[in-house]
Design an enzyme around this catalytic site. Structure first.
Site, PDB file in Angstrom:
ATOM      1  N   GLY A  31       0.970  -1.624  -0.197  1.00 44.23           N
ATOM      2  CA  GLY A  31      -0.204  -0.075  -0.182  1.00 44.23           C
ATOM      3  C   GLY A  31       0.830   1.443   0.469  1.00 44.23           C
ATOM      4  O   GLY A  31       1.006   2.245  -1.153  1.00 44.23           O
ATOM      5  N   TYR A 169      -7.967 -17.593   5.158  1.00 44.87           N
ATOM      6  CA  TYR A 169      -7.285 -16.316   4.643  1.00 44.87           C
ATOM      7  C   TYR A 169      -6.895 -16.804   2.535  1.00 44.87           C
ATOM      8  O   TYR A 169      -7.574 -15.553   1.910  1.00 44.87           O
ATOM      9  CB  TYR A 169      -5.710 -16.163   4.577  1.00 44.87           C
ATOM     10  CG  TYR A 169      -5.429 -15.677   3.490  1.00 44.87           C
ATOM     11  CD1 TYR A 169      -5.182 -13.851   3.283  1.00 44.87           C
ATOM     12  CD2 TYR A 169      -4.544 -15.991   2.883  1.00 44.87           C
ATOM     13  CE1 TYR A 169      -4.131 -13.376   3.031  1.00 44.87           C
ATOM     14  CE2 TYR A 169      -3.418 -15.399   1.425  1.00 44.87           C
ATOM     15  CZ  TYR A 169      -3.815 -13.744   1.498  1.00 44.87           C
ATOM     16  OH  TYR A 169      -3.038 -13.065   0.747  1.00 44.87           O
TER      17      TYR A 169
END
Length: 299
Positions: A31, A169
């Site tokens: 990010g 996940y």
């Protein structure tokens, strides 16, 4: 092996001047790299983060125009507040934030942490912001969705009967891809010019692995980060490509090397389940009920 896009790199980013781009989970790893490169290219980048103090420290080091806004994807009230405070057009939403293989936990709203943070939070955020989005939505997925046996367990979608960190996940990452598929379908039906895309980083060395369940697993992954993984700068390239390049709606981009673990951006492979329209519709309907957020009227 997919054919890389002529070894495309961040240096090939087209000018982003005049564009506003939200990047969730922008305080570190993929990010932070995504935010940095988009800001360097001229975009106004909004860092949507849980820890605004940390976000402000990072923003001070970034080139170009940035701002920090609080967003906790594990809390739907935070998602709603972020969307309600948004004013004006938004060119691109990058659903980057996520958690991986964490010990069993619940979100503020009682969802399994990985399913809630990686899928339900971005699902709600995207639909709430769609009336303001003018360009595209890019969701960061994972090639872990292709592991044998990975599917959406609609009978135990919040892992209430049994919990496996890795299975949860993998389910959440498959959910990300099914979300993109159904979102693109609905955008097309609505006649919207907005498009939905997915990207995955391959095996990139970030701090995401540090939250994995079990000390032994963390040690193994730390060693693998040193020996196998590519850098976070390389891992962010598929996302940057999906944000800025001319692509058809529903595209999926990942590294072009062996096993899609490393390399420059290239078309990525979807598992058969990730291409299943019936699963995508069913997951969308379940997600609407769980979040009380649906596809908006874009007319």
């Amino acid at each position: 092996m997919s054919t890389p896009h002529e070894k495309w790199s961040a240096a090939d980013l087209p000018p982003q001047t005049g564009r506003t781009i939200v990047v969730t989970g922008a305080t570190s790893g993929l990010g932070a790299v995504t935010a940095r490169e988009l800001a360097r290219a001229g975009a106004h980048v909004v860092l949507a983060v849980r820890d605004t103090a940390r976000g402000e420290r990072l923003a001070q080091t970034l080139p170009g125009s940035t701002e920090v806004r609080r967003l906790d994807l594990a809390d739907l009230s935070s998602v709603r507040a972020f969307a309600a405070a948004w004013d004006g057009p938004l060119d691109v939403l990058v659903n980057n934030a996520g958690v991986m293989a964490v010990p069993e936990q619940r979100t503020v709203d009682g969802f399994e942490m990985q399913f809630g943070t990686n899928h339900l939070g971005p699902f709600a955020l995207t639909n709430l912001l769609l009336p303001q989005i003018t360009g595209r939505v890019v969701s960061v997925a994972s090639n872990a969705h292709r592991r044998p046996g990975v599917d959406i367990d609609f009978d135990d979608i919040n892992s209430e009967r049994a919990y496996s960190p890795w299975r949860a996940y993998q389910q959440s990452k498959l959910a990300d891809l099914l979300f993109v598929r159904e979102l693109q379908h609905r955008l097309t039906e609505a006649g919207s010019p907005v498009t939905a895309h997915a990207a995955h980083p391959g095996y990139a060395a970030t701090n995401l692995q540090s939250g994995s369940a079990g000390a032994a697993q963390r040690v193994i992954m730390a060693v693998a980060n040193r020996l196998v993984a590519q850098s976070d700068a390389m891992g962010a390239l598929p996302t940057l490509y999906a944000v800025t390049q001319p692509l058809p709606g529903g595209s999926y981009t990942g590294p072009g090397g062996r096993g899609e673990l490393r390399g420059h951006p290239a078309p990525a492979r979807l598992s058969p389940h990730a291409r299943d329209d019936r699963r995508a519709r069913r997951l969308w309907e379940v997600s609407e009920k769980l979040t009380a957020v649906g596809f908006p009227d874009l007319r």
